[in-house]
Design an enzyme around this catalytic site. Sequence first.
Site, PDB file in Angstrom:
ATOM      1  N   ARG A  56      20.411  -1.276  77.914  1.00  0.00           N
ATOM      2  CA  ARG A  56      20.295  -0.098  78.791  1.00  0.00           C
ATOM      3  C   ARG A  56      21.558   0.139  79.603  1.00  0.00           C
ATOM      4  O   ARG A  56      21.868   1.253  80.000  1.00  0.00           O
ATOM      5  CB  ARG A  56      19.069  -0.237  79.710  1.00  0.00           C
ATOM      6  CG  ARG A  56      18.904   0.926  80.671  1.00  0.00           C
ATOM      7  CD  ARG A  56      17.502   1.077  81.232  1.00  0.00           C
ATOM      8  NE  ARG A  56      16.919  -0.160  81.716  1.00  0.00           N
ATOM      9  CZ  ARG A  56      17.302  -0.805  82.822  1.00  0.00           C
ATOM     10  NH1 ARG A  56      18.272  -0.312  83.570  1.00  0.00           N
ATOM     11  NH2 ARG A  56      16.720  -1.932  83.182  1.00  0.00           N
ATOM     12  N   TYR A 109      23.421  27.363  85.752  1.00  0.00           N
ATOM     13  CA  TYR A 109      22.460  27.141  84.666  1.00  0.00           C
ATOM     14  C   TYR A 109      21.042  27.036  85.252  1.00  0.00           C
ATOM     15  O   TYR A 109      20.822  26.317  86.229  1.00  0.00           O
ATOM     16  CB  TYR A 109      22.875  25.841  83.971  1.00  0.00           C
ATOM     17  CG  TYR A 109      22.033  25.393  82.823  1.00  0.00           C
ATOM     18  CD1 TYR A 109      21.924  26.164  81.674  1.00  0.00           C
ATOM     19  CD2 TYR A 109      21.365  24.172  82.874  1.00  0.00           C
ATOM     20  CE1 TYR A 109      21.163  25.719  80.599  1.00  0.00           C
ATOM     21  CE2 TYR A 109      20.611  23.718  81.807  1.00  0.00           C
ATOM     22  CZ  TYR A 109      20.508  24.499  80.675  1.00  0.00           C
ATOM     23  OH  TYR A 109      19.756  24.057  79.627  1.00  0.00           O
ATOM     24  N   ASP A 181      29.881  22.113  86.718  1.00  0.00           N
ATOM     25  CA  ASP A 181      29.386  22.130  85.342  1.00  0.00           C
ATOM     26  C   ASP A 181      30.512  22.725  84.488  1.00  0.00           C
ATOM     27  O   ASP A 181      30.819  23.908  84.574  1.00  0.00           O
ATOM     28  CB  ASP A 181      28.102  22.974  85.261  1.00  0.00           C
ATOM     29  CG  ASP A 181      27.439  22.904  83.888  1.00  0.00           C
ATOM     30  OD1 ASP A 181      28.166  22.792  82.882  1.00  0.00           O
ATOM     31  OD2 ASP A 181      26.194  22.999  83.829  1.00  0.00           O
ATOM     32  N   LYS A 206      26.708  20.499  73.714  1.00  0.00           N
ATOM     33  CA  LYS A 206      27.370  21.724  73.281  1.00  0.00           C
ATOM     34  C   LYS A 206      28.675  21.385  72.534  1.00  0.00           C
ATOM     35  O   LYS A 206      28.630  20.939  71.411  1.00  0.00           O
ATOM     36  CB  LYS A 206      27.615  22.627  74.497  1.00  0.00           C
ATOM     37  CG  LYS A 206      26.372  22.795  75.398  1.00  0.00           C
ATOM     38  CD  LYS A 206      25.318  23.683  74.792  1.00  0.00           C
ATOM     39  CE  LYS A 206      23.964  23.622  75.490  1.00  0.00           C
ATOM     40  NZ  LYS A 206      23.927  24.008  76.876  1.00  0.00           N
TER      41      LYS A 206
HETATM   42  C1  LIG Z   1      22.840  23.595  77.856  1.00  0.00           C
HETATM   43  C2  LIG Z   1      23.420  23.500  79.219  1.00  0.00           C
HETATM   44  C3  LIG Z   1      23.102  22.449  80.067  1.00  0.00           C
HETATM   45  C4  LIG Z   1      22.023  21.434  79.745  1.00  0.00           C
HETATM   46  O1  LIG Z   1      22.276  20.659  78.642  1.00  0.00           O
HETATM   47  P1  LIG Z   1      21.103  19.960  77.797  1.00  0.00           P
HETATM   48  O2  LIG Z   1      21.834  19.011  76.964  1.00  0.00           O
HETATM   49  O3  LIG Z   1      20.403  21.060  77.064  1.00  0.00           O
HETATM   50  O4  LIG Z   1      20.175  19.278  78.771  1.00  0.00           O
HETATM   51  C5  LIG Z   1      23.768  22.361  81.279  1.00  0.00           C
HETATM   52  N1  LIG Z   1      24.670  23.279  81.649  1.00  0.00           N
HETATM   53  C6  LIG Z   1      24.982  24.320  80.868  1.00  0.00           C
HETATM   54  C7  LIG Z   1      25.996  25.305  81.337  1.00  0.00           C
HETATM   55  C8  LIG Z   1      24.358  24.476  79.638  1.00  0.00           C
HETATM   56  O5  LIG Z   1      24.640  25.545  78.883  1.00  0.00           O
END
Ligand SMILES: *Cc1c(COP(=O)(O)O)cnc(C)c1O
Length: 388
Positions: A56, A109, A181, A206
């Site tokens: 972990r 987000y 972010d 992403k």
């Molecule tokens: C998709 C996304 C997230 C969250 O990511 P997950 O892997 O789906 O939890 C956070 N911030 C932005 C800008 C996103 O597009």
Amino acid sequence: MTFEESGADTRLTHCGREPQQHHGAVSTPVYRASTILFDTLAELDSKEGKRLRYGRRGTPTTHSLEDAICALEGSDKALATPSGVSAISNILMCFAKPGAHFLVSDSSYGPTRKFCEFVLRNLGVETTYYDPTIGAGIEALVRPETALIWMESPGSHTFEVQDVDAIVAVARSHGIKTAIDNTWSGGFFLQPMQQGVDISMQAGTKYISGHSDIMLGTIACTEEVYGPLRETYLRLGLCLGADDAFLALRGLRTLPVRMRQHHASGLQVADWLAQQPEVIRVMHPARPQDPHHAQWKRQFTGASGLFGFVLAETDRTRLARLFDHLELFGMGSSWGGFESLLVPSNPAVYRTATEWEPAGQTVRIHVGLEDPADLIRDLRAGFDRLGA
Ligand SMILES: *Cc1c(COP(=O)(O)O)cnc(C)c1O
């Protein structure tokens, strides 16, 4: 030349690899492990402080990924989490205590806001949402108990570019930590750590992954905030599976070439969209016509394949004619993979500090790695169906 001084393409080719530790294998193999065995009692007694001690707490595969994230974002430290949202909640929880106050961009987000509303509010943390274009004006919203300023640039769905430098300057003068972010840039076109931000997180789901087949969150941070962030991570029981870490590293190796192509193809499609009579607005900060272009140009070195546009007023039935028969564009959540996506969105529903008045249908588009001429043909056919 030091490793840090070399170009991003070079760093991302070589970071997080130690072939001599793995029988010469170029890529760190998948280490599946929970128990880590120690040979002697003396070794077991000295496990405190050891990087490898329990599954972990990380394996050589997740450690390779964390080292690579440091190289990507130019950070002292990094953590890999099981999703983008878990990276967000890890950071927010780290600064949460009763009576604390957070400042969060109004274009953040959606699930970031939901964490503030559904979890943090119950813990006695108050969140104020601010206009993403506020810049140095954020000072007026700062309170003695403000503990964190959260940014996202450009904003989800609406693509406002924030003045990170101005916000960091205000935060620092008040001893407030900042987090951003950084998912849109993939960490490749924006370097928030160099701008003085304390924490840069991404949904690695992403662009880092780039192949729409894993969930991943990344947290890059300074040495100073790493301790408490790591402590929160461990107490929440977060960890990343070795297979996903391996796939993330595989994706990361081609991030620079993919991002340059997303930039070029995205702009080509955005410029075409701007000329279509069905489109009343394009939100793409790399276009000189965009209201956020100057701010983008000052901070970013490129644009990803994600942007938005607004279709002239239409109804759901006609919209379905466009969306239901696309040949190349997929319809679904997420983005950052090699494939193109198109989804309708409604940013007006969750905003509180600013208004979104699209006077039409907002659409989010992800331009993937297909030939942009083919993507344009697919869109043109869709617009023809819309009007038919
Ligand atoms: C998709 C996304 C997230 C969250 O990511 P997950 O892997 O789906 O939890 C956070 N911030 C932005 C800008 C996103 O597009």
